[in-house]
Structures are given as structure tokens and as C-alpha cells.
Design a protein around this motif. Structure first.
Motif, mmCIF file in Angstrom:
data_model
loop_
_atom_site.group_PDB
_atom_site.id
_atom_site.type_symbol
_atom_site.label_atom_id
_atom_site.label_comp_id
_atom_site.label_asym_id
_atom_site.label_seq_id
_atom_site.Cartn_x
_atom_site.Cartn_y
_atom_site.Cartn_z
ATOM 1 N N GLN A 49 -18.498 4.667 12.960
ATOM 2 C CA GLN A 49 -17.221 4.720 13.656
ATOM 3 C C GLN A 49 -16.676 3.303 13.791
ATOM 4 O O GLN A 49 -17.240 2.474 14.500
ATOM 5 N N ASN A 69 -13.506 12.128 8.665
ATOM 6 C CA ASN A 69 -14.336 11.994 9.857
ATOM 7 C C ASN A 69 -15.380 13.092 9.848
ATOM 8 O O ASN A 69 -15.068 14.272 10.022
ATOM 9 N N LEU A 79 -11.567 9.190 18.629
ATOM 10 C CA LEU A 79 -11.003 9.853 17.453
ATOM 11 C C LEU A 79 -9.504 10.104 17.615
ATOM 12 O O LEU A 79 -8.768 10.126 16.625
ATOM 13 N N ASP A 95 -10.939 16.048 9.362
ATOM 14 C CA ASP A 95 -12.157 16.292 10.130
ATOM 15 C C ASP A 95 -13.047 17.284 9.393
ATOM 16 O O ASP A 95 -12.586 18.371 9.041
#
Length: 224
Positions: A49, A69, A79, A95
Motif C-alpha cells: 500500500q 487493489n 483506499l 478492486d
């Protein structure tokens, strides 16, 4: 799927997102040590991250067009800030929920195959630490998109990625090992194996982790 219009954060929400990233998600550790950012083959990158300012730097320096992600569509301040940043920079944000200590449903793996074939490159695959889920996705990318033999992908390693194959996170390695064992018996592709022979129960029941490595990864490193 990417959200073309993520909610815009207020200054207070943005400040909270930075605080959450640095303290609650231990971002200060990754800043001091490493963001685990690495090139993968010709058109992709992998990382943990990233702090927002670091993500912007890589978007502009490496020409990133897609950010995947692998933590999934979770609603965290970190996020939310990342999605807003990608929208501002004109980068697709996707995602996809992967696990670091479990195997995946066939439909999730096939969804990953579809995404890899359709997204715009250069792309970044990231999870929390950049060690496990990012390595799993990078392996799939190299094998499916760049036709690299699985034995030569080398994305699930202790150095320089800090992936521990003897902890519960080693189930990701075991997934590929079980496929390679099946391929020795018949020349079956990874995609066809996932569709026809792959069993989550088989992967789980045949994998054994080391308790001391589990303590290191789960309690000391506190991996997601």
C-alpha cells in the motif's frame, strides 16, 4: 469494477485518511523501510500500500494506467484516498479481493485472468505489504500475459519481496505446486486446470505451515 466517480473527500476526511494510513495501517513502517515497489516483466509493477505522494510519483514516472487493489472493495480511509487520487490522475482503479492465507474460488481466479487480459497497461498490482497477494498476482500476470513458465516467474520469494513460504502465506506457493504436479501427468494449462481439476479443499488439506513462521508473519509483522 472501477468507479469513474469516487466520492470526493473533504479536507477533514483527507486528513483522517493520511492518519489512518500512517498509524492504523502501519504506513510509517513502509515509509522508513520499503514500499516494496518492483517492476514485473515488461508492463507491470507490484507493491504494498503506497503513501499517496509515492503513488502519484509512480503514476507519473512509470506512466501507470491501471491500479489493481488486491485488498478488495473494502471501505477504508486509505483506499478512499487512493481511489480519489487515481480518478484525479486519470488512472483506472480496480478492486479485486485476494487472500494471503487461503486459496481462491475458481471464479475469482478466472476473473483475474479476464482482468489481466483487458486492463490497460502499465499496471500496478498492490496489496498491503506487497509480499504475498501482489506476488501471487504478479505470477499470474507473467505466466498468462508474458508466457513465462511458472518455474521462472520468481515472484513469491523472501528476497526482495519478504514472502514467507513456510508460514500460512505459503499456501499461495502450494497452489502453483499442485498445478505443476498435475501438469507432469498431463499437459494441461493453468486456466484449464482451474476450470476442470482445481480443488480448494485439496489445496487446504495438503498444505502444512510452520507454527513459528506463523507467529512471525501474523503476530510480529502483523500481515493483512
Amino acid at each position: 469494477m472501477p468507479d469513474p466517480h469516487p466520492p470526493k473527500l473533504s479536507p477533514r476526511q483527507r486528513l483522517w485518511a493520511y492518519w489512518h494510513a500512517l498509524i492504523h495501517e502501519h504506513g510509517w513502517v513502509r515509509i522508513l523501510l520499503t514500499t516494496n515497489y518492483h517492476r514485473v516483466g515488461q508492463h507491470a509493477f507490484r507493491s504494498g500500500q503506497l503513501p499517496p505522494w509515492t503513488l502519484v510519483k509512480h503514476i507519473r514516472r512509470d506512466g501507470l494506467r491501471t491500479v489493481v487493489n488486491l485488498r478488495g472493495p473494502v471501505d477504508t480511509p486509505t483506499l478512499a484516498l487512493e481511489r480519489e487520487l487515481c480518478a484525479r490522475e486519470g488512472v483506472k482503479h480496480i478492486d479485486l479481493r485476494f487472500f494471503s492465507r487461503d486459496t481462491h474460488r475458481p471464479e475469482v481466479l478466472l476473473e483475474a485472468r479476464r482482468l489481466l487480459a483487458e486492463i490497460e497497461y502499465p499496471a500496478l498490482f498492490h496489496c498491503m505489504s506487497g509480499a504475498d497477494r501482489a506476488g501471487f498476482m504478479a505470477t499470474l500476470y507473467l505466466h498468462w500475459m508474458e508466457n513465462i513458465p511458472l518455474e521462472d516467474t520468481r515472484q513469491l520469494r523472501l528476497w526482495p519481496f519478504w514472502h514467507y513460504r513456510h508460514a500460512r502465506t505459503g499456501i499461495l506457493d502450494h497452489f502453483f505446486e499442485r498445478y505443476l504436479a498435475a501438469r507432469c501427468k498431463s499437459a494441461i494449462s493453468l486456466e484449464d486446470w482451474i476450470r476442470t481439476e482445481y480443488s480448494q479443499d485439496d489445496i487446504r488439506s495438503s498444505f502444512r505451515s510452520n507454527r513459528w513462521f506463523n507467529v512471525l508473519v501474523d503476530r510480529v509483522l502483523r500481515r493483512e
